[in-house]
Enzyme design. Structure first.
Site, short mmCIF file in Angstrom:
data_model
loop_
_atom_site.label_atom_id
_atom_site.label_comp_id
_atom_site.label_asym_id
_atom_site.label_seq_id
_atom_site.Cartn_x
_atom_site.Cartn_y
_atom_site.Cartn_z
N TYR A 15 0.83 -1.21 0.00
CA TYR A 15 0.00 0.00 0.00
C TYR A 15 0.87 1.27 0.00
CZ TYR A 15 -2.83 -3.84 1.71
OH TYR A 15 -3.42 -5.07 1.86
N TYR A 135 -12.49 -7.38 5.61
CA TYR A 135 -11.29 -7.43 4.75
C TYR A 135 -11.04 -8.88 4.37
CZ TYR A 135 -6.63 -7.31 2.90
OH TYR A 135 -5.56 -7.47 2.06
N ASP A 232 -13.92 -16.69 6.80
CA ASP A 232 -12.54 -16.30 6.51
C ASP A 232 -11.80 -16.19 7.84
OD1 ASP A 232 -10.15 -15.13 5.91
OD2 ASP A 232 -10.99 -13.55 4.63
N LYS A 261 -2.10 -16.81 7.09
CA LYS A 261 -1.33 -16.03 8.07
C LYS A 261 -0.55 -16.90 9.08
CE LYS A 261 -2.99 -11.43 7.45
NZ LYS A 261 -4.22 -11.04 6.81
C1 LIG Z 1 -4.67 -11.00 5.47
C2 LIG Z 1 -6.03 -11.49 5.17
C3 LIG Z 1 -6.37 -11.98 3.90
C4 LIG Z 1 -5.40 -11.98 2.74
O1 LIG Z 1 -4.29 -12.81 2.97
P1 LIG Z 1 -2.96 -12.58 2.11
O2 LIG Z 1 -2.07 -13.72 2.53
O3 LIG Z 1 -2.42 -11.24 2.51
O4 LIG Z 1 -3.34 -12.64 0.68
C5 LIG Z 1 -7.67 -12.44 3.72
N1 LIG Z 1 -8.56 -12.44 4.71
C6 LIG Z 1 -8.27 -11.98 5.95
C7 LIG Z 1 -9.32 -12.03 7.02
C8 LIG Z 1 -6.99 -11.48 6.22
O5 LIG Z 1 -6.72 -11.00 7.44
#
Ligand SMILES: *Cc1c(COP(=O)(O)O)cnc(C)c1O
Length: 408
Positions: A15, A135, A232, A261
């Site tokens: 970013y 997000y 997610d 992550k």
């Molecule tokens: C960080 C994140 C993503 C994206 O993961 P990347 O490995 O950065 O592509 C998707 N969903 C959530 C909830 C996240 O925190």
């Protein structure tokens, strides 16, 4: 080598422009919960490298897992070939989540794309329902379900599919919200493939925590209307919120779950999309296959990270961090310029009234020997689980940053 000057000439940071508006700092080593900068400064890491490094850095067991795997193979294609690290990992993730079918992707955003693709392929519909404030990643499919205001919709408005957004779920249980949610789902159910949300904690969309009753209701609504629920868990997975997964706060199981992550303990890029037997059977051939799918190094270190998690008293550690954050940030609420202070599990958030001056706050907390990366109206921390007494440094730095808000 003049790393910082070459960085300014050539390198995109997240970013940011090239060169970035806020200067970057050169790290030469990371061990335990500390980052060492090129100028010799040591900083307590309050970010876990964006939720990932839950065990801290340079962990002997994780290092060894990578080395051992490297002796066998760094990578082989996953089309037509398989290997123990990936199979063992898939098996363990299936056991941990109750979702038996596992797609190993190479990043969180890709895992979200795969989840969306699963839902589209299964239902033949192409619309999703989500909530504001979310997000889900930076690729186009994921961006389209990020918050339409604080996400990047304005930059790509013509290029993004239009999904259905319900209001952001409130922090406390809220009957009026639940009724509105039910009405919104009912109104759009005929055109929807799935509901996609971050369970309980909305991360990069604003570090907002919401009551599990809203997640439970989404599960019920999905069932009532025959919709898939996609959780997610890329940020919330692996203990960060105080439960192993965010969904555990609501006692629900999604149809599709994304992990990433902290999956590899912050060592390598790896993510996973898991689904139920029914979803997998309905899809049949899933049309996705990244080049580095199931990477053995990443899968091996993910396995070792899960071992560590199983061995360490993470529930007590996260509860201890929650208590330490609550105590350490207790002087912040009510300060001028502070809108809200909130803590859940190993996550501590100061929400400010005005957008923070990132350079100024970063310099200030670094002066306190701490690494944080504020964004928007947020000064926040999610430290490695072994942060221990160093947490006091983090909360002292955050408190100092909050006290400085009113001053020029
Ligand atoms: C960080 C994140 C993503 C994206 O993961 P990347 O490995 O950065 O592509 C998707 N969903 C959530 C909830 C996240 O925190």
């Amino acid at each position: 080598m003049d790393v910082l000057n070459l960085d300014r000439d050539h390198v995109w940071h997240p970013y940011a422009a090239v060169p970035p508006a806020v200067p970057v700092h050169r790290v030469v080593r990371a061990a335990g919960v500390r980052l060492t900068l090129a100028d010799g400064r040591e900083l307590v890491d309050g970010m876990s490298s964006w939720w990932a490094a839950i065990h801290g850095y340079n962990h002997p067991r994780l290092n060894q897992a990578v080395r051992d795997q490297l002796g066998d193979m760094a990578h082989v294609m996953f089309g037509g070939l398989t290997h123990e690290p990936a199979v063992r990992l898939a098996h363990r993730l299936a056991e941990a989540t109750g979702l038996p079918k596992v797609f190993l992707a190479d990043s969180g955003s890709v895992a979200v794309e795969v989840a969306i693709k699963m839902a589209f392929q299964l239902t033949g519909r192409h619309r999703l329902l989500t909530v504001r404030g979310g997000y889900h990643g930076d690729t186009f499919g994921a961006m389209a379900v990020c918050d339409p205001v604080n996400g990047m919709h304005h930059l790509f408005s013509g290029a993004l599919p239009q999904h259905v957004f319900a209001p952001r779920p409130p922090a406390g249980p809220d009957g009026a919200y639940l009724a509105e949610l039910a009405e919104t789902v009912a109104r759009h159910a005929h055109e929807l493939a799935a509901i996609i949300v971050e369970p309980v904690v909305q991360g990069a969309g604003g570090m907002h925590f919401y009551h599990p009753v809203h997640l439970r209701r989404l599960r019920e609504l999905a069932d009532e209307h025959g919709l898939l629920l996609i959780a997610d868990e890329i940020a919330t997975g692996f203990g960060r919120t105080g439960e192993l997964f965010g969904c555990d706060h609501a006692g629900i199981r999604p149809d599709i779950m994304c992990l990433g992550k902290a999956l590899t303990g912050g060592y390598l890029s790896l993510a996973a999309t898991l689904c139920t037997e029914r979803v997998a059977a309905g899809i049949g051939v899933l049309m996705h296959g990244p080049t580095f799918m199931g990477n053995p190094l990443a899968a091996a270190v993910a396995g070792a990270s899960l071992d560590l998690l199983a061995e360490r008293p993470w529930r007590e550690e996260v509860a201890g961090i929650e208590a330490g954050l609550t105590e350490g940030l207790s002087g912040v609420a009510g300060l001028p310029g502070v809108k809200d202070v909130r803590v859940l599990g190993a996550i501590g958030v100061i929400e400010t009234v005005e957008p923070v001056d990132v350079r100024r706050v970063q310099d200030l907390v670094m002066g306190h020997g701490v690494w944080l990366r504020p964004f928007g109206r947020l000064i926040y921390t999610m430290p490695p689980y072994g942060v221990g007494d160093d947490l006091e440094r983090v909360t002292a730095a955050m408190t100092a940053a909050a006290r400085a808000l009113g001053t020029a």
